[in-house]
Design an enzyme around this catalytic site. Structure first.
Site, PDB file in Angstrom:
ATOM      1  CB  ALA A  29      -0.932  -0.001   1.206  1.00 40.94           C
ATOM      2  CG  PHE A  40      -6.790  -1.084   5.044  1.00 46.16           C
ATOM      3  CD1 PHE A  40      -6.854  -1.798   6.223  1.00 46.16           C
ATOM      4  CD2 PHE A  40      -6.402  -1.738   3.890  1.00 46.16           C
ATOM      5  CE1 PHE A  40      -6.522  -3.139   6.251  1.00 46.16           C
ATOM      6  CE2 PHE A  40      -6.073  -3.080   3.911  1.00 46.16           C
ATOM      7  CZ  PHE A  40      -6.125  -3.774   5.093  1.00 46.16           C
ATOM      8  CG  ASP A 110      -3.254   0.569  -6.784  1.00 45.50           C
ATOM      9  OD1 ASP A 110      -2.534   0.014  -7.641  1.00 45.50           O
ATOM     10  OD2 ASP A 110      -2.804   1.014  -5.710  1.00 45.50           O
ATOM     11  CG  HIS A 125      -4.021  -9.166  -1.877  1.00 40.38           C
ATOM     12  ND1 HIS A 125      -3.751  -8.277  -0.866  1.00 40.38           N
ATOM     13  CD2 HIS A 125      -3.563 -10.362  -1.440  1.00 40.38           C
ATOM     14  CE1 HIS A 125      -3.158  -8.901   0.142  1.00 40.38           C
ATOM     15  NE2 HIS A 125      -3.022 -10.166  -0.188  1.00 40.38           N
ATOM     16  CB  CYS A 136     -22.258 -17.905 -17.017  1.00 45.35           C
ATOM     17  SG  CYS A 136     -21.931 -16.160 -17.397  1.00 45.35           S
ATOM     18  N   GLY A 225       8.576   2.996   8.528  1.00 45.24           N
ATOM     19  CA  GLY A 225       8.178   2.179   9.667  1.00 45.24           C
ATOM     20  C   GLY A 225       8.874   0.839   9.647  1.00 45.24           C
TER      21      GLY A 225
HETATM   22 ZN    ZN Z   1     -23.253 -14.951 -15.982  1.00 45.78          ZN
END
Ligand code: ZN
Length: 252
Positions: A29, A40, A110, A125, A136, A225
């Protein structure tokens, strides 16, 4: 003094990149924060302040109450879809175009590495770039998805009226096996892994630096950090991610 240390680290990392025959990047991130996407986990910021992500961005929420899921997720798709990459994304695309970076493994959904011009991006992710019908299997682009919403604000498949889910990994879902296998393979082959903008605490990303280290490669940590890998890092930079990466590229 701190500036000099950062410059030395950038020069050292540039040297390691030149010597490495397989360098990969692992991003989280933190690389998208300069594009205006809040991490987040940063307290007091972002969309996760008012909702519990484990509840609303959970596969069970999507199945049980798709209208509620979409009331949260549709604006998120919209806002993420309009974000532009920053110079840290562009620095990685430039390294790849110069033959100095083999691939980017990212936990970000993103699309910013693609937008910046990176060619080989492994999205562990998933990504907001598309959605898939759960009945389908029909796939829709981010733009097409926008036309699928019914009067309840739920994305409905054009072909079969099934529910369409964004191709991002929701909480409670399995990770995409193919992407994970590719990431593991790259981590094992890498001489050098650039860990950028990630606290390296969330799996599967947290497991990848260990694979590289076990196979004799080195890791560089470019993140604000602390991380669990700081002591293993051959280079450690914790300034502004854009400035740090630009400084590395400037030394190449
Ligand atoms: Zn479908």
């Amino acid at each position: 003094m701190a500036g000099q240390v950062a410059t030395d680290q950038a020069a050292r990392l540039a040297g390691l990149i030149r010597e490495s025959s397989c360098t990969i990047a692992l991003t989280g991130a933190g690389i998208s924060v300069p594009s205006g996407i809040p991490d987040f986990r940063t307290p007091g910021e972002g969309i996760w302040e008012k909702v519990d992500p484990m509840e609303v961005a959970h596969i069970d929420a999507f199945r049980r109450d798709p209208a509620r899921f979409w009331s949260f997720y549709r604006p998120r798709l919209h806002s993420l879809g309009n974000v532009e990459p920053n110079d840290a994304h562009r620095a990685l695309a430039e390294l790849e175009s110069r033959g100095l970076l083999e691939a980017v493994i990212t936990q970000n959904i993103d699309m910013l590495h693609h937008k910046a011009g990176s060619q080989r991006v492994i999205e562990v992710h998933g990504s907001i770039k598309s959605g898939t019908c759960q009945e389908c299997g029909a796939q829709f682009s981010l733009e097409e998805m926008d036309e699928l919403f019914d009067e309840n604000g739920v994305a409905i498949c054009r072909e079969c009226r099934g529910h369409v889910k964004p191709d991002v990994v929701l909480f409670g879902e399995l990770l995409p096996a193919k992407a994970i296998a590719e990431a593991d393979d790259l981590a094992a082959r890498a001489d050098l892994m650039l860990c950028i903008g990630s606290s390296l605490e969330v799996f599967p990303v947290a497991g990848l630096p260990s694979i590289t280290i076990r196979n004799g490669g080195g890791i560089a940590v470019i993140t604000k950090g602390p991380t669990p890998f700081d002591r293993n890092a051959v280079v450690r930079m914790d300034g502004d991610v854009v400035a740090d990466l630009e400084s590395v590229v400037a030394n190449l």
